[in-house]
Design a protein around this motif. Structure first.
Motif, PDB file in Angstrom:
ATOM      1  N   PHE A  64       0.848  -1.211   0.000  1.00  8.02           N
ATOM      2  CA  PHE A  64       0.000   0.000   0.000  1.00  8.02           C
ATOM      3  C   PHE A  64       0.879   1.256   0.000  1.00  8.02           C
ATOM      4  O   PHE A  64       0.734   2.151  -0.843  1.00  8.02           O
ATOM      5  CB  PHE A  64      -0.919  -0.060   1.224  1.00  8.02           C
ATOM      6  N   HIS A  66       4.072   1.512  -0.686  1.00  6.58           N
ATOM      7  CA  HIS A  66       4.924   1.532  -1.883  1.00  6.58           C
ATOM      8  C   HIS A  66       4.148   2.096  -3.076  1.00  6.58           C
ATOM      9  O   HIS A  66       4.663   2.915  -3.842  1.00  6.58           O
ATOM     10  CB  HIS A  66       5.412   0.109  -2.187  1.00  6.58           C
ATOM     11  N   SER A  67       2.889   1.666  -3.229  1.00  4.71           N
ATOM     12  CA  SER A  67       2.075   2.131  -4.356  1.00  4.71           C
ATOM     13  C   SER A  67       1.726   3.611  -4.221  1.00  4.71           C
ATOM     14  O   SER A  67       1.660   4.330  -5.230  1.00  4.71           O
ATOM     15  CB  SER A  67       0.790   1.304  -4.476  1.00  4.71           C
ATOM     16  N   LEU A  68       1.498   4.063  -3.000  1.00  6.21           N
ATOM     17  CA  LEU A  68       1.290   5.498  -2.784  1.00  6.21           C
ATOM     18  C   LEU A  68       2.548   6.265  -3.176  1.00  6.21           C
ATOM     19  O   LEU A  68       2.484   7.308  -3.832  1.00  6.21           O
ATOM     20  CB  LEU A  68       0.959   5.790  -1.319  1.00  6.21           C
ATOM     21  N   ALA A  70       4.782   5.400  -5.317  1.00  5.03           N
ATOM     22  CA  ALA A  70       4.934   5.379  -6.775  1.00  5.03           C
ATOM     23  C   ALA A  70       4.100   6.490  -7.409  1.00  5.03           C
ATOM     24  O   ALA A  70       4.424   6.986  -8.481  1.00  5.03           O
ATOM     25  CB  ALA A  70       4.529   4.017  -7.338  1.00  5.03           C
ATOM     26  N   ALA A  71       2.998   6.860  -6.742  1.00  8.01           N
ATOM     27  CA  ALA A  71       2.147   7.931  -7.256  1.00  8.01           C
ATOM     28  C   ALA A  71       2.623   9.297  -6.751  1.00  8.01           C
ATOM     29  O   ALA A  71       2.007  10.317  -7.038  1.00  8.01           O
ATOM     30  CB  ALA A  71       0.696   7.696  -6.835  1.00  8.01           C
ATOM     31  N   VAL A  73       2.771  10.162  -3.587  1.00  6.20           N
ATOM     32  CA  VAL A  73       1.996  10.577  -2.414  1.00  6.20           C
ATOM     33  C   VAL A  73       2.736  10.169  -1.149  1.00  6.20           C
ATOM     34  O   VAL A  73       3.095   9.002  -0.977  1.00  6.20           O
ATOM     35  CB  VAL A  73       0.602   9.910  -2.423  1.00  6.20           C
ATOM     36  N   VAL A  75       2.376  10.517   3.146  1.00  2.00           N
ATOM     37  CA  VAL A  75       1.337  10.808   4.128  1.00  2.00           C
ATOM     38  C   VAL A  75       1.973  11.097   5.478  1.00  2.00           C
ATOM     39  O   VAL A  75       2.782  10.312   5.968  1.00  2.00           O
ATOM     40  CB  VAL A  75       0.376   9.611   4.247  1.00  2.00           C
ATOM     41  N   ASP A  77       0.116  11.809   8.289  1.00  2.00           N
ATOM     42  CA  ASP A  77      -0.734  11.277   9.353  1.00  2.00           C
ATOM     43  C   ASP A  77      -0.772   9.753   9.285  1.00  2.00           C
ATOM     44  O   ASP A  77      -1.473   9.176   8.466  1.00  2.00           O
ATOM     45  CB  ASP A  77      -2.147  11.860   9.197  1.00  2.00           C
ATOM     46  N   VAL A  80      -4.158   7.575   9.149  1.00  4.65           N
ATOM     47  CA  VAL A  80      -4.983   7.262   7.975  1.00  4.65           C
ATOM     48  C   VAL A  80      -4.374   6.157   7.108  1.00  4.65           C
ATOM     49  O   VAL A  80      -5.011   5.667   6.186  1.00  4.65           O
ATOM     50  CB  VAL A  80      -5.269   8.503   7.079  1.00  4.65           C
ATOM     51  N   LEU A  81      -3.140   5.765   7.403  1.00  7.94           N
ATOM     52  CA  LEU A  81      -2.538   4.662   6.649  1.00  7.94           C
ATOM     53  C   LEU A  81      -3.007   3.307   7.176  1.00  7.94           C
ATOM     54  O   LEU A  81      -2.927   2.305   6.494  1.00  7.94           O
ATOM     55  CB  LEU A  81      -1.008   4.725   6.728  1.00  7.94           C
ATOM     56  N   ARG A  82      -3.490   3.308   8.399  1.00  6.12           N
ATOM     57  CA  ARG A  82      -3.899   2.032   9.018  1.00  6.12           C
ATOM     58  C   ARG A  82      -5.279   1.610   8.533  1.00  6.12           C
ATOM     59  O   ARG A  82      -6.167   2.439   8.378  1.00  6.12           O
ATOM     60  CB  ARG A  82      -3.931   2.173  10.542  1.00  6.12           C
TER      61      ARG A  82
ATOM     62  N   GLU B  10       1.821  -1.133 -12.205  1.00 10.89           N
ATOM     63  CA  GLU B  10       2.236  -0.122 -11.220  1.00 10.89           C
ATOM     64  C   GLU B  10       1.208   1.000 -11.139  1.00 10.89           C
ATOM     65  O   GLU B  10       0.851   1.460 -10.058  1.00 10.89           O
ATOM     66  CB  GLU B  10       3.586   0.481 -11.619  1.00 10.89           C
ATOM     67  N   ALA B  13      -2.010  -0.179  -9.495  1.00 17.83           N
ATOM     68  CA  ALA B  13      -1.805  -0.376  -8.051  1.00 17.83           C
ATOM     69  C   ALA B  13      -1.797   0.969  -7.332  1.00 17.83           C
ATOM     70  O   ALA B  13      -2.302   1.091  -6.210  1.00 17.83           O
ATOM     71  CB  ALA B  13      -0.502  -1.137  -7.790  1.00 17.83           C
ATOM     72  N   ALA B  14      -1.246   1.993  -7.990  1.00 22.84           N
ATOM     73  CA  ALA B  14      -1.233   3.334  -7.391  1.00 22.84           C
ATOM     74  C   ALA B  14      -2.656   3.882  -7.280  1.00 22.84           C
ATOM     75  O   ALA B  14      -3.005   4.517  -6.290  1.00 22.84           O
ATOM     76  CB  ALA B  14      -0.357   4.278  -8.230  1.00 22.84           C
ATOM     77  N   ALA B  17      -4.282   2.200  -4.336  1.00 15.80           N
ATOM     78  CA  ALA B  17      -3.748   2.710  -3.070  1.00 15.80           C
ATOM     79  C   ALA B  17      -4.294   4.099  -2.762  1.00 15.80           C
ATOM     80  O   ALA B  17      -4.649   4.403  -1.626  1.00 15.80           O
ATOM     81  CB  ALA B  17      -2.220   2.732  -3.116  1.00 15.80           C
ATOM     82  N   MET B  18      -4.403   4.947  -3.794  1.00 18.20           N
ATOM     83  CA  MET B  18      -4.902   6.310  -3.547  1.00 18.20           C
ATOM     84  C   MET B  18      -6.387   6.288  -3.201  1.00 18.20           C
ATOM     85  O   MET B  18      -6.849   7.056  -2.364  1.00 18.20           O
ATOM     86  CB  MET B  18      -4.633   7.203  -4.753  1.00 18.20           C
ATOM     87  N   ARG B  20      -7.908   3.886  -1.669  1.00 18.91           N
ATOM     88  CA  ARG B  20      -7.987   3.397  -0.281  1.00 18.91           C
ATOM     89  C   ARG B  20      -7.597   4.518   0.692  1.00 18.91           C
ATOM     90  O   ARG B  20      -8.235   4.708   1.724  1.00 18.91           O
ATOM     91  CB  ARG B  20      -7.057   2.189  -0.122  1.00 18.91           C
ATOM     92  N   LEU B  21      -6.544   5.239   0.327  1.00 23.52           N
ATOM     93  CA  LEU B  21      -6.126   6.358   1.189  1.00 23.52           C
ATOM     94  C   LEU B  21      -7.243   7.393   1.308  1.00 23.52           C
ATOM     95  O   LEU B  21      -7.545   7.869   2.403  1.00 23.52           O
ATOM     96  CB  LEU B  21      -4.860   7.007   0.621  1.00 23.52           C
ATOM     97  N   ARG B  24      -9.921   6.174   3.643  1.00 25.16           N
ATOM     98  CA  ARG B  24      -9.519   6.234   5.063  1.00 25.16           C
ATOM     99  C   ARG B  24      -9.482   7.676   5.552  1.00 25.16           C
ATOM    100  O   ARG B  24      -9.859   7.965   6.687  1.00 25.16           O
ATOM    101  CB  ARG B  24      -8.159   5.554   5.252  1.00 25.16           C
ATOM    102  N   MET B  25      -9.026   8.597   4.667  1.00 29.93           N
ATOM    103  CA  MET B  25      -9.029  10.015   5.055  1.00 29.93           C
ATOM    104  C   MET B  25     -10.452  10.505   5.256  1.00 29.93           C
ATOM    105  O   MET B  25     -10.740  11.266   6.188  1.00 29.93           O
ATOM    106  CB  MET B  25      -8.331  10.863   3.977  1.00 29.93           C
ATOM    107  N   ALA B  28     -11.824   9.263   8.609  1.00 31.57           N
ATOM    108  CA  ALA B  28     -11.235   9.982   9.744  1.00 31.57           C
ATOM    109  C   ALA B  28     -11.752  11.421   9.811  1.00 31.57           C
ATOM    110  O   ALA B  28     -12.090  11.925  10.885  1.00 31.57           O
ATOM    111  CB  ALA B  28      -9.708   9.968   9.630  1.00 31.57           C
TER     112      ALA B  28
END
Lengths: 155, 73
Positions: A64, A66-68, A70-71, A73, A75, A77, A80-82, B10, B13-14, B17-18, B20-21, B24-25, B28
């Motif tokens: 997760f 690693h993919s962020l 790569a984009a 991004v 973080v 905080d 919010v990663l959990r 790749e 997958a990004a 991941a974004m 999902r982020l 989650r943001m 919260a």
């Protein structure tokens, strides 16, 4: 007639998905369900590959982040990663989970289907989260496949 | 970068991941807003979604988390 193994593993995988806040049951949730089994064929197959429950969770988290990365991004905080668990069970099985079951079922009658068939289904995936996680965890995929095939051929 | 050099795996997958982020943001931030006494309408306006959508998505989790929710005026 008792519940089959595949029914039980699907129920546990759906619970893994819920606990990770996922809307669909995917291949990684099947892997987590297998890695959490204390009895049967799963521990003997997965332990030599280093795939216990914690190792899978850790590799999922690294994939997760690693993919962020790569984009581009990052973080600040950590909170919010959990993963956050969802109050709802996943609504359906996702495409990666469906592929795993298809391959597993092609190799067995439903009542004979066990952890080794699911492992072969998981290793058959070419794209998506699971192959990336196995690579990140440094799993010897060919050795794991050989162990799973030996179990399947022995039944 | 040339298109041929990009790995679709790749890139996809990004995206995963974004997404999902962002989920989650959102969880919260909505929880923080509701704890601070925001209304569902305020949260919906700030997120750019309907009040029904934000309510449906978050109400059960917030009740489970023991957040005091404001009555609709």
């Amino acid at each position: 007639m008792g519940r089959t193994y595949v029914d039980s593993v699907l129920v546990r995988a759906a619970e893994e998905a819920r606990r990770r806040g996922a809307r669909l049951t995917e291949a990684e949730h099947l892997l987590l369900a297998l890695a959490s089994e204390a009895e049967g064929d799963a521990p003997g197959l997965l332990s030599p590959a280093g795939l216990d429950r914690l190792a899978v969770q850790d590799a999922l988290q690294r994939e997760f982040e690693h993919s962020l990365g790569a984009a581009g991004v990052s973080v600040a905080d950590e909170e919010v990663l959990r993963p956050r668990e969802s109050p709802r069970m996943p609504s359906d099985i996702g495409e990666s989970g469906r592929r795993v079951l298809e391959v597993a079922m092609a190799g067995a009658r439903k009542k004979d289907l066990g952890p080794a068939h699911i492992v072969l289904g998981i290793l058959d995936l070419k794209v998506g989260t699971v192959p990336r996680v196995l690579a990140l965890a440094g799993v010897d995929v060919e050795a794991l496949r050989a162990r799973a095939r030996a179990v399947v051929d022995g039944t | 970068m040339e298109d041929a050099e990009r790995d679709p795996g790749e890139e996809l997958a990004a995206v995963v991941a974004m997404r999902r982020l962002a989920d989650r943001m959102e969880d919260a931030a909505v929880e923080r807003a509701m704890r601070a006494g925001w209304s569902w309408s305020d949260v919906a306006q700030a997120l750019g979604v309907t009040r029904q959508a934000v309510h449906k998505k978050h109400v059960r989790r917030l009740i489970d988390a023991g957040v005091q929710l404001r009555r609709r005026k």
